[in-house]
Enzyme design. Structure first.
Site, PDB file in Angstrom:
ATOM      1  N   ASP A   1      33.964  42.762  37.646  1.00 21.38           N
ATOM      2  CA  ASP A   1      33.984  41.680  38.639  1.00 21.38           C
ATOM      3  C   ASP A   1      32.569  41.381  39.142  1.00 21.38           C
ATOM      4  OD1 ASP A   1      36.772  41.678  38.437  1.00 21.38           O
ATOM      5  OD2 ASP A   1      37.021  42.959  40.196  1.00 21.38           O
TER       6      ASP A   1
ATOM      7  N   ASP B   1      40.822  48.356  39.363  1.00 21.79           N
ATOM      8  CA  ASP B   1      39.836  48.088  40.413  1.00 21.79           C
ATOM      9  C   ASP B   1      39.616  49.365  41.201  1.00 21.79           C
ATOM     10  OD1 ASP B   1      39.406  45.427  39.766  1.00 21.79           O
ATOM     11  OD2 ASP B   1      40.801  44.648  41.243  1.00 21.79           O
TER      12      ASP B   1
END
Length: 159
Positions: A128, A113
């Site tokens: 995402d 991330d």
């Protein structure tokens, strides 16, 4: 059209993996830099959970769920007969984002991330974003364009 959707999903996976490669080859975990000071930052973390850090260290659960959902959507791409923009876009984005994060989980045991915006504290990634937008498109399709919606209206009208 289903084949084109799968090719577009593969392009989303490729874009996701390229972005993650750029992040991991240029940053150490738990480090980053400001893109727009006080608003947007690239900050690399290794997420071993789901959204918002929930369900930490449930790698195999996420792998199985992602594979199952992807298989159902791929099946629906070929069998469902009422596709429109929203259902195709949802399929592309959910498959692409899901597989992008699946690759991370299988190869590394965590998801890379790197996107941080100040108004939304959890750090996330391109995959995402794909899954989130795809899910919104799927909900729009179900609510406004699918047989499920027209069948529900018939039931309501008959009462």
């Amino acid at each position: 059209m289903a084949i084109i959707a799968l090719l577009l999903a593969a392009a989303a996976v490729a874009a996701d993996q390229i972005l993650k490669l750029l992040v991991t080859s240029n940053l150490q975990p738990n480090s980053g830099f400001n893109v727009i000071d006080g608003f947007f930052k690239i900050f690399y973390i290794q997420n071993r959970g789901a959204a918002f850090g929930m369900l930490q260290n449930q790698r195999w659960f996420f792998i199985l769920v992602t594979l199952s959902i992807s298989a159902v959507i791929i099946y629906a791409l070929f069998k469902y007969r009422q596709h429109n923009f929203f259902s195709y876009a949802a399929s592309v984005l959910i498959i692409g984002g899901g597989i992008g994060n699946l690759i991370d989980r299988v190869l590394y045991g965590y998801v890379v991330d790197y996107i941080y915006v100040t108004f939304f504290p959890p750090i996330f990634n391109f995959a995402d974003c794909c899954v989130t937008v795809g899910t919104v498109f799927l909900i729009i399709h179900i609510l406004f364009f699918s047989d499920l919606n027209s069948n529900a209206e018939k039931v309501i009208r008959s009462k």
